[in-house]
Design a protein around this motif. Structure first.
Motif, PDB file in Angstrom:
ATOM      1  N   VAL A 141       0.841  -1.202   0.000  1.00  0.00           N
ATOM      2  CA  VAL A 141       0.000   0.000   0.000  1.00  0.00           C
ATOM      3  C   VAL A 141       0.876   1.251   0.000  1.00  0.00           C
ATOM      4  O   VAL A 141       0.632   2.194  -0.765  1.00  0.00           O
ATOM      5  N   LEU A 142       1.925   1.265   0.812  1.00  0.00           N
ATOM      6  CA  LEU A 142       2.826   2.409   0.859  1.00  0.00           C
ATOM      7  C   LEU A 142       3.476   2.645  -0.500  1.00  0.00           C
ATOM      8  O   LEU A 142       3.561   3.775  -0.968  1.00  0.00           O
ATOM      9  N   HIS A 143       3.907   1.575  -1.144  1.00  0.00           N
ATOM     10  CA  HIS A 143       4.525   1.710  -2.471  1.00  0.00           C
ATOM     11  C   HIS A 143       3.576   2.404  -3.446  1.00  0.00           C
ATOM     12  O   HIS A 143       3.965   3.343  -4.140  1.00  0.00           O
ATOM     13  N   TRP A 144       2.325   1.962  -3.490  1.00  0.00           N
ATOM     14  CA  TRP A 144       1.383   2.525  -4.454  1.00  0.00           C
ATOM     15  C   TRP A 144       0.964   3.945  -4.070  1.00  0.00           C
ATOM     16  O   TRP A 144       0.716   4.776  -4.951  1.00  0.00           O
ATOM     17  N   ILE A 145       0.904   4.243  -2.775  1.00  0.00           N
ATOM     18  CA  ILE A 145       0.604   5.617  -2.358  1.00  0.00           C
ATOM     19  C   ILE A 145       1.727   6.544  -2.820  1.00  0.00           C
ATOM     20  O   ILE A 145       1.471   7.626  -3.351  1.00  0.00           O
ATOM     21  N   LEU A 146       2.969   6.105  -2.639  1.00  0.00           N
ATOM     22  CA  LEU A 146       4.109   6.917  -3.052  1.00  0.00           C
ATOM     23  C   LEU A 146       4.189   7.051  -4.567  1.00  0.00           C
ATOM     24  O   LEU A 146       4.775   8.005  -5.076  1.00  0.00           O
ATOM     25  N   GLU A 147       3.594   6.131  -5.291  1.00  0.00           N
ATOM     26  CA  GLU A 147       3.539   6.225  -6.752  1.00  0.00           C
ATOM     27  C   GLU A 147       2.400   7.133  -7.227  1.00  0.00           C
ATOM     28  O   GLU A 147       2.245   7.354  -8.416  1.00  0.00           O
ATOM     29  N   GLY A 148       1.586   7.598  -6.286  1.00  0.00           N
ATOM     30  CA  GLY A 148       0.528   8.540  -6.632  1.00  0.00           C
ATOM     31  C   GLY A 148      -0.802   7.905  -6.981  1.00  0.00           C
ATOM     32  O   GLY A 148      -1.684   8.569  -7.521  1.00  0.00           O
ATOM     33  N   LYS A 149      -0.967   6.635  -6.682  1.00  0.00           N
ATOM     34  CA  LYS A 149      -2.226   5.947  -6.998  1.00  0.00           C
ATOM     35  C   LYS A 149      -3.293   6.281  -5.956  1.00  0.00           C
ATOM     36  O   LYS A 149      -3.002   6.545  -4.794  1.00  0.00           O
ATOM     37  N   SER A 150      -4.545   6.251  -6.391  1.00  0.00           N
ATOM     38  CA  SER A 150      -5.661   6.545  -5.482  1.00  0.00           C
ATOM     39  C   SER A 150      -5.954   5.323  -4.610  1.00  0.00           C
ATOM     40  O   SER A 150      -5.571   4.194  -4.934  1.00  0.00           O
ATOM     41  N   TYR A 151      -6.667   5.554  -3.514  1.00  0.00           N
ATOM     42  CA  TYR A 151      -7.032   4.445  -2.632  1.00  0.00           C
ATOM     43  C   TYR A 151      -7.918   3.450  -3.360  1.00  0.00           C
ATOM     44  O   TYR A 151      -7.812   2.243  -3.161  1.00  0.00           O
ATOM     45  N   ARG A 152      -8.797   3.944  -4.215  1.00  0.00           N
ATOM     46  CA  ARG A 152      -9.679   3.041  -4.972  1.00  0.00           C
ATOM     47  C   ARG A 152      -8.869   2.180  -5.946  1.00  0.00           C
ATOM     48  O   ARG A 152      -9.150   1.006  -6.108  1.00  0.00           O
ATOM     49  N   TRP A 153      -7.866   2.775  -6.593  1.00  0.00           N
ATOM     50  CA  TRP A 153      -7.028   2.009  -7.510  1.00  0.00           C
ATOM     51  C   TRP A 153      -6.265   0.935  -6.741  1.00  0.00           C
ATOM     52  O   TRP A 153      -6.194  -0.216  -7.178  1.00  0.00           O
ATOM     53  N   ILE A 154      -5.704   1.311  -5.588  1.00  0.00           N
ATOM     54  CA  ILE A 154      -4.950   0.357  -4.771  1.00  0.00           C
ATOM     55  C   ILE A 154      -5.872  -0.767  -4.299  1.00  0.00           C
ATOM     56  O   ILE A 154      -5.500  -1.941  -4.325  1.00  0.00           O
TER      57      ILE A 154
END
Length: 152
Positions: free
Chosen positions: A94-107
């Motif tokens: 989750v941290l990786h995808w947040i740092l990549e700028g992805k939305s919570y819904r995408w994650i």
């Protein structure tokens, strides 16, 4: 940094990295618009508070950009120095995808979890990071106006 600052930095991490890269590239060039005015414009009075020296204006502009870059770098450094604290596999993903700028819904869709579960994981990440971020250093209390040992 408090939890809100950490949460905002996590959310803004991706664009801050991109902004730092772009701003550094733009500051490498000599600058544009450094030629003085010619003709009638050169004899007209300048606005109050401004200098007619184009090099000085460019230095001031670049100084502001460098301050902004340094501010972004300090915020990013706080996160980068504490990424190793997140050891759980789900939290790491989750941290990786947040740092990549992805939305919570995408994650959530990517990991097969609910949107609210991703938010709970993010809150856990913020808690873990905030435990290791020092707040404002202790400053002696100068509001004590009592006479104490003085000769008052």
């Amino acid at each position: 940094m408090n939890k809100i600052d950490i949460e905002n930095t996590l959310k803004d991490y991706h664009w801050m990295i991109n902004s730092i890269k772009i701003m550094r590239q733009s500051l490498e060039s000599a600058g544009e618009g450094l030629t003085a005015q010619y003709g009638i414009e050169s004899t007209m009075p300048k606005a109050k508070g401004q200098t007619s020296d184009p090099v000085h204006r460019e230095v001031v502009r670049r100084g502001r950009h460098w301050k902004k870059v340094k501010g972004y770098e300090e915020k990013i450094k706080v996160i980068q120095e504490r990424v190793h604290l997140i050891t759980n596999e789900r939290e790491t993903e989750v941290l990786h995808w947040i740092l990549e700028g992805k939305s919570y819904r995408w994650i959530a869709a990517h990991m097969g979890l609910s949107h609210s579960h991703i938010k709970r994981i993010k809150e856990s990440i913020v808690d873990q990071i905030s435990q290791h971020v020092p707040d404002v250093p202790n400053v002696p209390d100068v509001t004590n106006y009592g006479c104490g040992k003085s000769a008052c």
